[in-house]
Write an enzyme that holds these catalytic residues in place. Structure first.
Site, PDB file in Angstrom:
ATOM      1  N   LYS A  58     -16.397  -3.370  -4.990  1.00 57.63           N
ATOM      2  CA  LYS A  58     -17.334  -2.299  -5.348  1.00 57.63           C
ATOM      3  C   LYS A  58     -16.653  -1.263  -6.214  1.00 57.63           C
ATOM      4  O   LYS A  58     -17.229  -0.743  -7.157  1.00 57.63           O
ATOM      5  CB  LYS A  58     -17.855  -1.636  -4.076  1.00 57.63           C
ATOM      6  CG  LYS A  58     -18.861  -2.526  -3.394  1.00 57.63           C
ATOM      7  CD  LYS A  58     -19.833  -1.716  -2.593  1.00 57.63           C
ATOM      8  CE  LYS A  58     -20.941  -2.641  -2.132  1.00 57.63           C
ATOM      9  NZ  LYS A  58     -21.481  -2.268  -0.858  1.00 57.63           N
ATOM     10  N   LYS A 107       0.825  -1.210   0.000  1.00 58.95           N
ATOM     11  CA  LYS A 107       0.000   0.000   0.000  1.00 58.95           C
ATOM     12  C   LYS A 107       0.861   1.262   0.000  1.00 58.95           C
ATOM     13  O   LYS A 107       0.543   2.227  -0.682  1.00 58.95           O
ATOM     14  CB  LYS A 107      -0.939   0.010   1.213  1.00 58.95           C
ATOM     15  CG  LYS A 107      -2.072  -0.975   1.064  1.00 58.95           C
ATOM     16  CD  LYS A 107      -3.104  -0.780   2.140  1.00 58.95           C
ATOM     17  CE  LYS A 107      -4.254  -1.755   1.980  1.00 58.95           C
ATOM     18  NZ  LYS A 107      -5.143  -1.790   3.117  1.00 58.95           N
ATOM     19  N   LYS A 129     -10.258  -9.234  -8.472  1.00 58.17           N
ATOM     20  CA  LYS A 129     -11.074  -9.620  -7.334  1.00 58.17           C
ATOM     21  C   LYS A 129     -12.382  -8.814  -7.319  1.00 58.17           C
ATOM     22  O   LYS A 129     -12.378  -7.634  -7.671  1.00 58.17           O
ATOM     23  CB  LYS A 129     -10.250  -9.293  -6.070  1.00 58.17           C
ATOM     24  CG  LYS A 129     -10.645 -10.057  -4.850  1.00 58.17           C
ATOM     25  CD  LYS A 129      -9.649  -9.737  -3.752  1.00 58.17           C
ATOM     26  CE  LYS A 129     -10.323  -9.850  -2.411  1.00 58.17           C
ATOM     27  NZ  LYS A 129      -9.496  -9.512  -1.291  1.00 58.17           N
TER      28      LYS A 129
END
Ligand code: SF4
Length: 325
Positions: free
Chosen positions: A196, A111, A193
């Protein structure tokens, strides 16, 4: 009964990816363990976010979890931020956590490389996770293979704190992983994957028509250009969804029909839609009940928060005493 603890980020209504990847498993585990499940709202703020949206999403997530089958009579469901002791214990654990261990965490490395400015919370996120678990002195934590590293850090933190302040005891038990079969559900594009943000998902509470409108154009094995082309089920996301929703005999039938070009992809998707209906209809029915009794979700969360604050206070009384506060 051994105690387990598990949390989920408040991303709003559940989609099939996080239902199959986590919450469906919670429903099974609540029968065998004292289960504490929480909506991890403190964990959601290391990225930019909108407070009103967060407030709405945590409630939607809680409603979806109950609709999915987590039974408040069997399991405790709460909001992480309703128990402020999570952050107090996290600060205490910051003082015993080796910096190098945090910097080595794969998720942090991934990240932080993608962001220009990295907030400290991204680095210390696993310390809050350790506090989530150890605050309740959970025996077991349901994890997939990819989360074992975070749990190992929790065990390191428990050991270090016990060595310094445990007065010769293992006050914080080292939680064991309860390895669970995690399904990594791909999105309808078959590329990434289910999520949303990529808009490649099916919501847990979507209607039959909405689901079909998304399933119909969903990606399949690209080798099946024509109805007569045989396919390879293993490379097709629809086949994997069958494995999650259809009975074994149907899954076997799908594999044969696909690899022999016995049917077309639309036939295959119709069968999948039927299997999904069987599982999702009772979930939708429960969700409709909540719509009719709007306080139900809030009441469940309030009761869960109260119970967890009680446990948390006992732990923190002991921790403060042993640490000289
Ligand atoms: S028949 Fe089913 S499993 Fe085979 S490619 Fe089509 S949708 Fe996928």
């Amino acid at each position: 009964m051994p105690r387990i603890l598990s949390g989920i980020q408040p991303s709003g209504e559940l989609h099939l990816g996080n239902y199959l990847g986590a919450v469906k498993n919670w429903v099974e585990l609540q029968e065998r363990y004292e289960s504490l499940y929480f909506v991890a709202d403190y964990h959601a703020i290391t990225q930019p976010y909108d407070p009103e949206q967060l407030r709405r999403r945590r409630r939607e997530m809680a409603a979806s979890i109950i609709a999915a089958g987590v039974d408040p009579a069997k399991a405790t469901l709460f909001l992480q931020s309703d128990v402020p002791e999570h952050t107090e214990l996290a600060w205490i654990f910051n003082s015993v956590t080796p910096l190098g261990e945090l910097e080595r965490q794969t998720q942090f490395k991934d990240k932080s490389q993608r962001q220009e400015s990295v907030v400290a919370g991204l680095l210390t996120y696993p310390v809050l996770q350790a506090a989530d678990i150890l605050l309740y002195r959970a025996d077991l934590v349901p994890v997939g293979e990819d989360q074992v590293q975070h749990l190992e850090l929790t065990r390191v933190i428990a050991r270090r704190w016990n060595a310094l302040h445990g007065r010769g005891e293992e006050y914080f038990p080292e939680p064991q992983p309860l390895l669970t079969p995690t399904r990594r559900i791909m999105g309808l594009d078959g590329q990434a994957k289910m999520s949303k943000s990529l808009n490649n998902y099916i919501g847990l509470l979507e209607t039959t028509d909405q689901i079909w409108a998304k399933l119909r154009p969903a990606a399949t094995d690209p080798a099946r250009q024509r109805r007569t082309d045989p396919g390879t089920p293993e490379v097709c996301n629809i086949y994997h969804l069958h494995k999650a929703f259809s009975p074994p005999a149907t899954v076997e039938h799908v594999a044969v029909q696909c690899s022999t070009a016995g049917w077309g992809c639309i036939d295959c998707k119709k069968t999948l839609a039927e299997s999904m209906e069987t599982e999702l209809v009772p979930i939708r029915a429960r969700a409709e009940q909540f719509a009719a009794t709007p306080n139900l979700v809030d009441d469940v969360l309030a009761a869960g928060g109260e119970r967890c604050r009680r446990i948390a206070r006992e732990t923190m009384d002991e921790v403060r005493d042993r640490m000289g506060f």
